[in-house]
Design an enzyme around this catalytic site. Structure first.
Site, PDB file in Angstrom:
ATOM      1  N   SER A   1       5.774  -0.064  -5.713  1.00 57.85           N
ATOM      2  CA  SER A   1       5.446   0.346  -6.910  1.00 57.85           C
ATOM      3  C   SER A   1       6.420  -0.282  -8.042  1.00 57.85           C
ATOM      4  O   SER A   1       5.734  -0.212  -9.386  1.00 57.85           O
ATOM      5  CB  SER A   1       5.567   1.994  -7.071  1.00 57.85           C
ATOM      6  OG  SER A   1       4.693   2.579  -6.216  1.00 57.85           O
TER       7      SER A   1
ATOM      8  N   SER B   1       2.824   2.096  -8.921  1.00 66.10           N
ATOM      9  CA  SER B   1       2.459   3.261  -9.662  1.00 66.10           C
ATOM     10  C   SER B   1       3.159   3.035 -11.027  1.00 66.10           C
ATOM     11  O   SER B   1       2.921   3.866 -11.767  1.00 66.10           O
ATOM     12  CB  SER B   1       2.878   4.520  -8.769  1.00 66.10           C
ATOM     13  OG  SER B   1       4.491   4.418  -8.606  1.00 66.10           O
TER      14      SER B   1
ATOM     15  N   LYS C   1       9.675   5.847 -16.613  1.00 64.81           N
ATOM     16  CA  LYS C   1       8.869   6.485 -15.733  1.00 64.81           C
ATOM     17  C   LYS C   1       8.415   7.842 -15.605  1.00 64.81           C
ATOM     18  O   LYS C   1       9.600   8.478 -15.453  1.00 64.81           O
ATOM     19  CB  LYS C   1       8.671   5.716 -14.228  1.00 64.81           C
ATOM     20  CG  LYS C   1       7.413   5.914 -13.476  1.00 64.81           C
ATOM     21  CD  LYS C   1       7.516   5.086 -12.112  1.00 64.81           C
ATOM     22  CE  LYS C   1       6.391   5.306 -11.271  1.00 64.81           C
ATOM     23  NZ  LYS C   1       6.414   4.570 -10.073  1.00 64.81           N
TER      24      LYS C   1
END
Length: 482
Positions: A193, A169, A94
């Site tokens: 997330s 996210s 990420k």
């Protein structure tokens, strides 16, 4: 790849599963094939690259790609290690943690990132498991929104329905795992997330107990450690295998060792059922799915009863204020923390709105921080008082919204109201530090996945994984190829 109509000229659904080296195996299945030399790490990486290139124009899940580096790392996997831990399995990182030599853009266009000089602390642990990263996955700006949408357009799309959100996210990671590009990808969770994108993309997403995995320096410096690292996967055994491999790289001596969880729970558990959060009423579809899960757990022999969650009336307000204080710190200190090119005016409406709202109420932040820290003790007493092992709840209060519902081009008041309406269950465990796990269980009227959440007291990661194995065994997870 599906050719059903979607938004504009896009397909309605899309995936990259095909008859190549990856096939439809999960990471554990690929490790077994590596061990017998049926496939080689470079073949897995080449297949993942081809799959990424196939779906990226639709899903927009990649923030940064370095395929040549992945090829070189795959060729360098020592043959004696292939088939052990997760060596040679392709993945994504990420784009809010540092990978040496790669930029870290944090999902924003407010600055131009320079390549990181070194791995972050968690990246060392993540890649120490043997995973081979293809690049970095997209997230919402600084991870503040539960949908990865941007003022410039090109949102991260859900492979199950390209007109819907992929959650956030950790949106890019979830979209690419669900679509079959890689079997496992990095995710992190500051308010849901890991669990939110797992729920809407039909994946397994465990937010471990605080401290179970290493935290980066910035996370360690936060007044309340709400951010937790982890992964999203397509199977319970992949999540369990990652945690076992990660624990060999680093183990927190303040927590009981987790080891390798390899099968379902066989003992009777006491399960508390929560259908509605104290702040929102769950929609009909989500309630039906969670009650079906409760009935199945009861059929498996567990003691299931409805309970009232240990969430004080002030919790939501405190959490949003604290969340906003992070946006305020970012907008005020972006030039120092990120890069001299940082321009607050280029952040989106949610980031700026959170910062403004926090600034107006900054005098209340110390009390909010104190109460969020105290939530750890409140939750621990709840499990003891109610004699519970696990709490079953929705992950989200309603089904997956279409893209645009959480667009950062909306005014702040609209966005924050829609966010808090949807994200009503996950933030509690970020404050308490307790583990919580999202599992795919049902679907909505449009065929999109609906997740359930299993949560437990501090250190109960093994219990959650064992129960998740039982759920998966009793009701195998639906795949996008079906």
């Amino acid at each position: 790849m599906s050719t059903q109509p979607g938004p504009g000229s896009l397909p309605r659904t899309i995936h990259a599963f095909t008859d190549d080296a990856l096939g439809d195996d999960d990471a554990v299945g690929l490790v077994a094939r590596l061990a017998t030399r049926e496939v080689a790490p470079i073949e897995l990486v080449e297949a993942a690259i081809a799959r990424a290139e196939r779906v990226q124009p639709v899903l927009n899940g990649l923030a940064y790609a370095d395929f040549n580096r992945a090829r070189a790392e795959a060729r360098g996997v020592v043959s004696s290690l292939a088939g052990t831990l997760l060596h040679g399995i392709p993945t994504l990182v990420k784009d809010n943690v540092d990978v040496a030599g790669w930029p870290t853009q944090h999902g924003t266009g407010a600055f131009t990132s320079r390549p990181a000089a070194a791995h972050g602390d968690f990246t060392e642990q993540l890649l120490g498991t043997g995973l081979v990263p293809l690049g970095k996955s997209r997230l919402s700006e600084f991870g503040f929104s539960a949908s990865a949408e941007y003022p410039s357009g090109d949102p991260v799309r859900n492979p199950w329905s390209t007109s819907h959100s992929s959650g956030a996210s950790s949106a890019g990671s979830a979209a690419f795992v669900a679509a079959g590009v890689v079997p496992i990808a990095h995710a992190n969770d500051g308010g849901g997330s890991i669990r939110i994108p797992a729920a809407v993309c039909g994946l397994v997403g465990l937010k471990p107990t605080r401290g179970r995995l290493r935290a980066d320096k910035l996370t360690r410096s936060m007044p309340v450690g709400i951010v937790h690292e982890g992964v999203v996967t397509r199977s319970v055994r992949d999540t369990a295998a990652f945690l076992a491999a990660a624990e060999r790289e680093y183990r927190n001596l303040h927590l009981s060792p987790l080891g390798h969880v390899e099968g379902p729970v066989r003992r009777r558990l006491r399960v508390g059922l929560v259908v509605n959060s104290p702040f929102r009423t769950t929609d009909e579809t989500t309630e039906r799915v969670v009650r079906e899960a409760a009935a199945m757990l009861a059929d498996l022999g567990h003691d299931v009863r409805e309970v009232i969650p240990p969430v004080p009336a002030y919790f939501e307000e405190d959490f949003v204020l604290y969340w906003g204080s992070l946006a305020l710190a970012m907008t005020a200190g972006g030039k120092r923390m990120l890069d001299a090119s940082f321009d607050t005016a280029l952040t989106d409406n949610l980031t700026r709105g959170l910062a403004r709202a926090s600034r107006r109420r900054l005098h209340r932040l110390p009390l909010a921080i104190a109460r969020l820290r105290a939530s750890t003790r409140v939750a621990a007493r709840f499990y003891e008082r109610e004699h519970l092992d696990v709490v079953l709840s929705p992950v989200l209060a309603h089904t997956t919204p279409r893209l645009g519902h959480l667009s950062p081009t909306e005014d702040y008041e609209t966005i924050i109201a829609r966010l808090t309406d949807w994200v009503s269950f996950t933030p509690l465990q970020n404050a308490t530090g307790e583990p919580a796990l999202s599992l795919p269980f049902g679907q909505d009227s449009e065929g999109l996945p609906v997740g359930i959440q299993l949560a437990g007291p501090k250190g109960a990661d093994r219990t959650l994984l064992e129960l998740a194995y039982a759920v998966e065994e009793a009701r195998p997870f639906r795949r996008i190829t079906a």
